[in-house]
Design an enzyme around this catalytic site. Sequence first.
Site, PDB file in Angstrom:
ATOM      1  N   THR A 104      60.565 -67.660  -1.316  1.00 20.74           N
ATOM      2  CA  THR A 104      60.040 -68.202  -0.054  1.00 20.74           C
ATOM      3  C   THR A 104      58.688 -67.609   0.332  1.00 20.74           C
ATOM      4  O   THR A 104      58.003 -68.136   1.196  1.00 20.74           O
ATOM      5  CB  THR A 104      61.023 -67.928   1.095  1.00 20.74           C
ATOM      6  OG1 THR A 104      61.115 -66.499   1.307  1.00 20.74           O
ATOM      7  CG2 THR A 104      62.409 -68.471   0.763  1.00 20.74           C
ATOM      8  N   ASP A 113      51.791 -52.077  -7.317  1.00 18.77           N
ATOM      9  CA  ASP A 113      51.905 -51.847  -8.762  1.00 18.77           C
ATOM     10  C   ASP A 113      50.745 -51.008  -9.281  1.00 18.77           C
ATOM     11  O   ASP A 113      50.934 -50.095 -10.098  1.00 18.77           O
ATOM     12  CB  ASP A 113      51.958 -53.181  -9.508  1.00 18.77           C
ATOM     13  CG  ASP A 113      53.308 -53.866  -9.394  1.00 18.77           C
ATOM     14  OD1 ASP A 113      54.285 -53.187  -8.986  1.00 18.77           O
ATOM     15  OD2 ASP A 113      53.393 -55.068  -9.697  1.00 18.77           O
TER      16      ASP A 113
END
Length: 209
Positions: free
Chosen positions: A108, A203
Amino acid sequence: MSKFHLIDHPLIQHKLTIMRKTNTSSKDFRQLLDEISMLMGYEVTRDLPLEEVEINTPVARARVKQIAGKKLAIIPILRAGLGMVDGLLNLVPVARVGHIGLYRDPETHLPVEYYCKLPPNIHNRLAIVVDPMLATGGSASDALRMLKEKGCTDLRLMCLVAAPEGVEKVQKDHPDVDIYCAALDECLNDHKYIVPGLGDAGDRLFGTK
């Protein structure tokens, strides 16, 4: 309407360019984010109220200025926001640090809350919410809403790179919260990443995939 502050100091822009490069290591990425956060902190705290006090210097008695008792809280949005905390603490070592945990649902693209731990008396503090990327604005908007529900009335949002879509959402949802950013990029792509951006800040910060 909240104000959008673009902090375009040459040192910040230079360091951000290095962060954007694909081959910049996690070590350098972390260090640069720390340095930029400290530099941005000067602008975010520029209008802190001052009071006049009387002190003794080694030479004479003097009336000088100090920050007028406004307590600060630094609130990183986990996990990438952690990379901005130490830079601000270098400027304001007595600031308290809270944490808000939100992640983006891969289907979503909406933020999901999983953690919230805030300093005591958060309603009496200037809370600086930090997150390197302001993409859709969903996580930032939810974090600001959570803080308001805890009684916070003095809030600022500090980001590294923003997309116009994220700025628009935060200003629409929180017209009382000023936004401080080092770069306003072009747009979001189909995966809701900022273009040109710098990739996934979490990351790159922690060396994960």
